[in-house]
Scaffold this active site. Structure first.
Site, PDB file in Angstrom:
ATOM      1  N   ARG A   1       0.806  -1.218   0.000  1.00  0.00           N
ATOM      2  CA  ARG A   1       0.000   0.000   0.000  1.00  0.00           C
ATOM      3  C   ARG A   1       0.840   1.270   0.000  1.00  0.00           C
ATOM      4  NH1 ARG A   1      -2.288  -4.186   2.536  1.00  0.00           N
ATOM      5  NH2 ARG A   1      -4.515  -4.532   2.186  1.00  0.00           N
TER       6      ARG A   1
ATOM      7  N   HIS B   1      -0.956  -2.475  -4.479  1.00  0.00           N
ATOM      8  CA  HIS B   1      -0.323  -3.332  -5.488  1.00  0.00           C
ATOM      9  C   HIS B   1      -0.219  -2.681  -6.864  1.00  0.00           C
ATOM     10  CE1 HIS B   1      -0.036  -6.361  -2.526  1.00  0.00           C
ATOM     11  NE2 HIS B   1      -1.227  -6.902  -2.657  1.00  0.00           N
TER      12      HIS B   1
ATOM     13  N   HIS C   1       2.474 -12.887  -5.623  1.00  0.00           N
ATOM     14  CA  HIS C   1       1.357 -12.949  -4.670  1.00  0.00           C
ATOM     15  C   HIS C   1       0.710 -14.333  -4.640  1.00  0.00           C
ATOM     16  CE1 HIS C   1      -1.942 -11.444  -2.227  1.00  0.00           C
ATOM     17  NE2 HIS C   1      -1.416 -10.226  -2.254  1.00  0.00           N
TER      18      HIS C   1
ATOM     19  N   ASP D   1      -1.887 -10.035   8.325  1.00  0.00           N
ATOM     20  CA  ASP D   1      -1.624  -9.300   7.093  1.00  0.00           C
ATOM     21  C   ASP D   1      -0.608  -8.223   7.463  1.00  0.00           C
ATOM     22  OD1 ASP D   1      -1.611  -8.333   4.546  1.00  0.00           O
ATOM     23  OD2 ASP D   1      -3.638  -7.521   4.575  1.00  0.00           O
TER      24      ASP D   1
ATOM     25  N   GLU E   1       4.955 -12.702   0.892  1.00  0.00           N
ATOM     26  CA  GLU E   1       5.297 -11.761  -0.170  1.00  0.00           C
ATOM     27  C   GLU E   1       6.598 -11.039   0.187  1.00  0.00           C
ATOM     28  OE1 GLU E   1       1.683  -9.306  -0.910  1.00  0.00           O
ATOM     29  OE2 GLU E   1       0.825 -10.717   0.550  1.00  0.00           O
TER      30      GLU E   1
END
Length: 349
Positions: free
Chosen positions: A86, A111, A183, A253, A315
């Protein structure tokens, strides 16, 4: 040059992109029978079937059967950029010049924007000597608001010992933040449901606290005495209920700052049934652990409909919103420089 006998590479036409171009699938198979499939749409890893000791193939990643489903999916297997993760308020400043990029998650850019690298057709080339599949994308000045012309190259290689290596490089003609990652959503049990029983160890002493928009709130802090301490292996579901108040979205996350040195693994994962292990190596400074709590309703392989937490992502990348931080320069690529990182997923069974 003749193709090596130990890895077979084939390709096939797949489906049409939104603007009518033909997307393709490329299949790499080693002598053990492990099969890696990648597409030039989004430089996407669509399938990874690991050869098991009993002779069967086990699917390691979530994926879709149609290109349309990939367009609707939460970035399954895609290469994301120009900036993965982000950017707050979809804006940043370089050398006193302000830039506005396209917002696609509220006021923020996620992204690379709605038409980022994951939603573009790349040029593909089979590298027969390695063998590998190389994807190249020329991103024009102003693409999704990012400055400068960028040339991006992503190469996927499958080894004889079941290692999937992804090499990234990018050059620009104007200073620009670059942050590329893959991803893929993994499920080492063979896409068999909730990944909570997967056991994970991360080589990370610090993580980045975030707010409800998954944007940083301050600098990285120690994982000690927090649910984010994965320095000793533990099941994903051991502490994921402690991460957020809303249990519908329980899970991780979050960005972890890696403590890598040399060939030391960044992450190690063991499947819930203890039949498969995955070791991750990377030159990137951080990784995002995401446990898939927005997967519900995604149409997957073989007419499956995925549910939340059916897959997890590791990631490898820079930190979210790093272009707006005190460490911005580390993620800025300038015309005399190059973005260059490599990530390897090694599988054992």
């Amino acid at each position: 040059m003749p193709q090596r006998a130990d890895i077979a590479v084939t390709w096939e036409k797949w489906q049409l992109t939104p603007d009518g171009q033909a997307a393709r699938l490329f299949h790499l198979t080693n002598r053990r029978g492990t099969q890696l499939t990648v597409s030039d749409w989004g430089a996407t890893l669509t399938s990874l079937k690991l050869a098991m000791p009993d002779g069967k193939l086990r699917q390691m990643v979530l994926g879709c059967d149609t290109l349309n489903d990939y367009q609707q999916s939460p970035y399954l297997g895609a290469t994301v950029g120009r900036y993965a993760n982000r950017i707050r308020n979809a804006e940043f400043t370089i050398d006193g010049q302000s830039y506005s990029v396209v917002a696609n998650e509220g006021n923020h850019c996620l992204h690379g924007g709605p038409e980022g690298f994951s939603h573009q057709l790349w040029q593909a080339k089979v590298l027969e000597q390695q063998p590998a599949v190389q994807f190249t994308l020329h991103s024009p000045d102003g693409d999704q608001g990012f400055p400068g012309n960028a040339t991006v190259v992503v190469t996927f290689t499958l080894s004889e010992d079941d290692r999937v290596q992804i090499d990234y490089s990018a050059t620009v003609d104007k200073p620009c933040p670059i942050n590329l990652t893959n991803h893929s959503y993994f499920n080492l049990d063979g896409v068999a449901g909730d990944v909570g029983s997967h056991v994970v160890q991360l080589n990370a002493d610090r993580y980045l606290p975030v707010d409800q928009a998954s944007l940083p709130v301050g600098a990285p802090i120690s994982v000690t005495n927090t649910p984010f301490d994965f320095r000793h292996a533990k099941a994903l579901n051991q502490d994921w209920r402690k991460v957020v108040d809303d249990q519908r979205y329980r899970g991780f996350d979050h960005c972890f700052i890696l403590s890598n040195s040399g060939d030391q693994p960044a992450a190690q994962v063991r499947s819930g049934d203890e039949q498969v292990a995955m070791t991750l190596y990377t030159s990137s400074p951080a990784l995002q652990l995401y446990t898939g709590h927005y997967l519900e309703g995604t149409r997957g392989h073989n007419e499956l409909v995925y549910q939340n937490r059916d897959g997890f992502c590791l990631e490898t990348q820079f930190m979210p919103d790093q272009p707006n931080s005190d460490e911005a320069e580390a993620c800025i690529v300038r015309p005399d420089g190059v973005f260059k990182h490599s990530t390897t997923f090694a599988f054992h069974c």
